[in-house]
Design an enzyme around this catalytic site. Structure first.
Site, PDB file in Angstrom:
ATOM      1  CG  ASP A 156      -2.048   0.937   1.148  1.00  0.00           C
ATOM      2  OD1 ASP A 156      -2.286   1.491   0.051  1.00  0.00           O
ATOM      3  OD2 ASP A 156      -2.728   1.157   2.171  1.00  0.00           O
ATOM      4  CG  ASN A 181      -7.436  -2.744  -6.052  1.00  0.00           C
ATOM      5  OD1 ASN A 181      -6.463  -3.471  -5.891  1.00  0.00           O
ATOM      6  ND2 ASN A 181      -7.744  -1.788  -5.174  1.00  0.00           N
TER       7      ASN A 181
HETATM    8  C1  FPP Z   1      -1.840   0.229  -3.300  1.00  0.00           C
HETATM    9  O1  FPP Z   1      -1.401   1.561  -3.370  1.00  0.00           O
HETATM   10  C2  FPP Z   1      -1.339  -0.528  -4.404  1.00  0.00           C
HETATM   11  C3  FPP Z   1      -2.110  -1.136  -5.343  1.00  0.00           C
HETATM   12  C4  FPP Z   1      -3.583  -1.092  -5.349  1.00  0.00           C
HETATM   13  C5  FPP Z   1      -1.528  -1.867  -6.449  1.00  0.00           C
HETATM   14  C6  FPP Z   1      -0.252  -2.595  -6.164  1.00  0.00           C
HETATM   15  C7  FPP Z   1       0.381  -2.812  -7.451  1.00  0.00           C
HETATM   16  C8  FPP Z   1       1.704  -2.780  -7.710  1.00  0.00           C
HETATM   17  C9  FPP Z   1       2.734  -2.630  -6.672  1.00  0.00           C
HETATM   18  C10 FPP Z   1       2.179  -2.882  -9.097  1.00  0.00           C
HETATM   19  C11 FPP Z   1       1.748  -4.099  -9.862  1.00  0.00           C
HETATM   20  C12 FPP Z   1       2.304  -5.349  -9.320  1.00  0.00           C
HETATM   21  C13 FPP Z   1       2.909  -6.307 -10.053  1.00  0.00           C
HETATM   22  C14 FPP Z   1       3.214  -7.606  -9.422  1.00  0.00           C
HETATM   23  C15 FPP Z   1       3.286  -6.104 -11.430  1.00  0.00           C
HETATM   24  P1  FPP Z   1      -2.481   2.727  -3.481  1.00  0.00           P
HETATM   25  O2  FPP Z   1      -2.603   3.084  -4.904  1.00  0.00           O
HETATM   26  O3  FPP Z   1      -3.756   2.291  -2.839  1.00  0.00           O
HETATM   27  O4  FPP Z   1      -1.774   3.828  -2.645  1.00  0.00           O
HETATM   28  P2  FPP Z   1      -2.479   5.010  -1.841  1.00  0.00           P
HETATM   29  O5  FPP Z   1      -3.275   4.371  -0.743  1.00  0.00           O
HETATM   30  O6  FPP Z   1      -1.320   5.806  -1.332  1.00  0.00           O
HETATM   31  O7  FPP Z   1      -3.340   5.747  -2.825  1.00  0.00           O
END
Ligand code: FPP
Length: 245
Positions: free
Chosen positions: A25, A73
């Site tokens: 996250d 998501n």
């Molecule tokens: C949460 O951060 C992250 C995600 C919803 C996606 C995670 C994906 C990756 C790390 C990249 C793809 C992975 C692979 C294996 C290719 P957020 O966007 O919710 O962060 P925030 O809470 O700060 O907005």
């Protein structure tokens, strides 16, 4: 569930988790702090995936499960969902050779068949090309939700009861675990969430029953091999009692 001890003696005598899962996250906040678009945070997040999966292999951790796309998501803007699909495509194309070479077994938990056809084909090919490997497991959670996983498991067992193949009175934890998507993985020992949020967000709810939980403030793109090592050391200091004394 395997009857092996939940953790083994690791390098330097520190108790090493067999299976670590991470809620990655903080990509969005990482980007916002830099006045960058959210996709830049996700891109940096992929780099953290590389660093941490290499670190886990170097430490000898048997399984690493990463929450890359939850069943919730889909509620994000279409553009961001598209960006995440694009990054998944890029990751598989650019990193599959390394995974094959490093004897990694790639697995996916979650209903990834709802992803675009070409992404599904890439994933299926990557799983097939690493299925003959015998080394650590890298499990990516894609369109995964723990409640849906438990609903599916319940439906399958109920169908067997209805067909007279089993009896409701013999349903136990082992029977449920055998229906979970993690059935081939070691028991979950350590669950980490980055970015300072203290929630499980529908991730591995059953499997987390006896896992150690670690919440760190670091945003996912900043979580590197060193941060992972600190988390493993923290785990090594925990006293696990599994309900006993
Ligand atoms: C949460 O951060 C992250 C995600 C919803 C996606 C995670 C994906 C990756 C790390 C990249 C793809 C992975 C692979 C294996 C290719 P957020 O966007 O919710 O962060 P925030 O809470 O700060 O907005």
């Amino acid at each position: 569930m395997s009857s092996a001890p939940a953790f083994a003696a690791g390098q330097g005598g520190v108790a090493l988790p067999r299976h670590v899962a991470i809620i990655m996250d903080g990509n969005g906040r990482w980007a916002k702090r830099r006045h960058l678009p959210r996709v830049a945070g996700h891109r940096a997040g992929v780099e953290a995936v590389r660093k941490v999966s290499r670190a886990a292999r170097a430490l000898g951790i048997e399984a690493l499960t990463l929450y890359a796309f939850s069943s919730e998501n889909w509620r994000r803007p279409e553009e961001e969902v598209g960006d995440l699909m694009g990054l998944l495509r890029l990751f598989i194309r650019s990193d599959l050779a390394e995974l094959v070479r490093e004897n990694v077994r790639l697995r996916v938990i979650g209903d990834y068949r709802r992803f675009p056809h070409d992404v599904v084909a890439l994933i299926d090919d990557a799983i097939a090309r690493t299925s003959g490997n015998s080394g650590p497991i890298l499990a990516i959670a894609l369109n995964y939700g723990a409640q849906a996983e438990l609903v599916e498991a319940t439906r399958r067992i109920a169908a067997r009861v209805a067909a007279g193949e089993t009896d409701a009175t013999v349903i136990d934890a082992a029977m449920i675990e055998a229906e979970l998507e993690t059935r081939a993985l070691p028991p979950l020992d350590l669950l980490i969430r980055t970015s300072g949020e203290h929630r499980l967000s529908n991730f591995l709810l059953w499997q987390a029953a006896y896992a150690e939980l670690l919440f760190v403030d670091t945003l996912w793109p900043d979580f590197d091999a060193e941060a992972f090592g600190v988390a493993i050391e923290d785990f090594g200091r925990r006293q696990r009692r599994f309900g006993g004394l």
